[in-house]
Design a protein around this motif. Structure first.
Motif, PDB file in Angstrom:
ATOM      1  N   ASP A 111       0.869  -1.059  -0.060  1.00  0.00           N
ATOM      2  CA  ASP A 111      -0.107  -0.014   0.208  1.00  0.00           C
ATOM      3  C   ASP A 111       0.910   1.349  -0.101  1.00  0.00           C
ATOM      4  OD1 ASP A 111      -2.445  -1.408  -0.063  1.00  0.00           O
ATOM      5  OD2 ASP A 111      -2.606  -1.347   2.060  1.00  0.00           O
ATOM      6  N   ARG A 128       2.077   1.791  -3.466  1.00  0.00           N
ATOM      7  CA  ARG A 128       1.114   2.511  -4.352  1.00  0.00           C
ATOM      8  C   ARG A 128       0.596   3.952  -4.040  1.00  0.00           C
ATOM      9  NH1 ARG A 128      -0.431  -2.858  -4.223  1.00  0.00           N
ATOM     10  NH2 ARG A 128      -1.653  -2.833  -2.105  1.00  0.00           N
ATOM     11  N   LYS A 129       0.862   4.303  -2.766  1.00  0.00           N
ATOM     12  CA  LYS A 129       0.810   5.680  -2.463  1.00  0.00           C
ATOM     13  C   LYS A 129       1.749   6.676  -3.084  1.00  0.00           C
ATOM     14  CE  LYS A 129      -1.720   5.022   1.705  1.00  0.00           C
ATOM     15  NZ  LYS A 129      -1.914   4.714   3.259  1.00  0.00           N
ATOM     16  N   LYS A 156       1.587   9.545  -5.942  1.00  0.00           N
ATOM     17  CA  LYS A 156       2.340  10.843  -5.745  1.00  0.00           C
ATOM     18  C   LYS A 156       3.186  11.267  -6.694  1.00  0.00           C
ATOM     19  CE  LYS A 156       1.783  11.068  -0.763  1.00  0.00           C
ATOM     20  NZ  LYS A 156       2.689  11.272   0.453  1.00  0.00           N
TER      21      LYS A 156
END
Length: 151
Positions: free
Chosen positions: A111, A114-115, A119
């Motif tokens: 996760d 993916r963040k 960005k």
């Protein structure tokens, strides 16, 4: 042309341009080169960093793990200082920021990764998840309109 031939040709051209005397003394286009592999995460990371370098970009492997230290007489892992989820390779090519996450076999994005990808892409950077050198080069060719070898 297979990817190993492409990276060998790119290495030779890079050496010819930047180290012409060494290139000639090493046999020119017949010079022996090292071998690259994409069978392991380390091998794929090295091949991608080399490719970007040979193409005229700047690339660096990011070590994003913690550090072993002594606490109260025992050894423990401390947190790393990099951003959680940062890509394995950070690079610049033609003024564009590139982030490459290397995933081999069953390895999947977290996760946090993916963040970071969201960005990077939201800020105009390029992000690619590399599972092998062939797919990386297909992406590279598409992004940089380069279908022969690195510059």
């Amino acid at each position: 042309m297979k990817w190993r031939e492409r990276i060998r040709d790119a290495y030779r051209e890079h050496t010819r341009r930047h180290h012409p005397a060494f290139f000639e003394m090493s046999g020119g286009v017949k010079m022996k080169t090292k071998t690259w592999s994409d069978a392991t995460a380390n091998g794929l990371t090295k091949a991608i960093v080399d490719w970007i370098t040979f193409a005229g970009g700047f690339a660096s492997r990011i070590n994003n793990y913690g550090k072993m230290r002594r606490v109260g007489g025992r050894m423990v892992w401390g947190k790393g200082t990099s951003v959680k989820g940062i890509a394995d390779i950070m690079a610049t090519m033609n003024g564009r920021a590139l982030h490459v996450e290397v995933k081999i076999g069953r390895d999947r994005m977290s996760d946090a990764q993916r963040k970071v990808q969201a960005k990077v892409e939201a800020s105009g950077g390029l992000y690619f998840v590399a599972k092998d050198m062939e797919s990386f080069l297909a992406w590279w060719d598409e992004v940089f309109n380069q279908t022969t070898s690195a510059a």
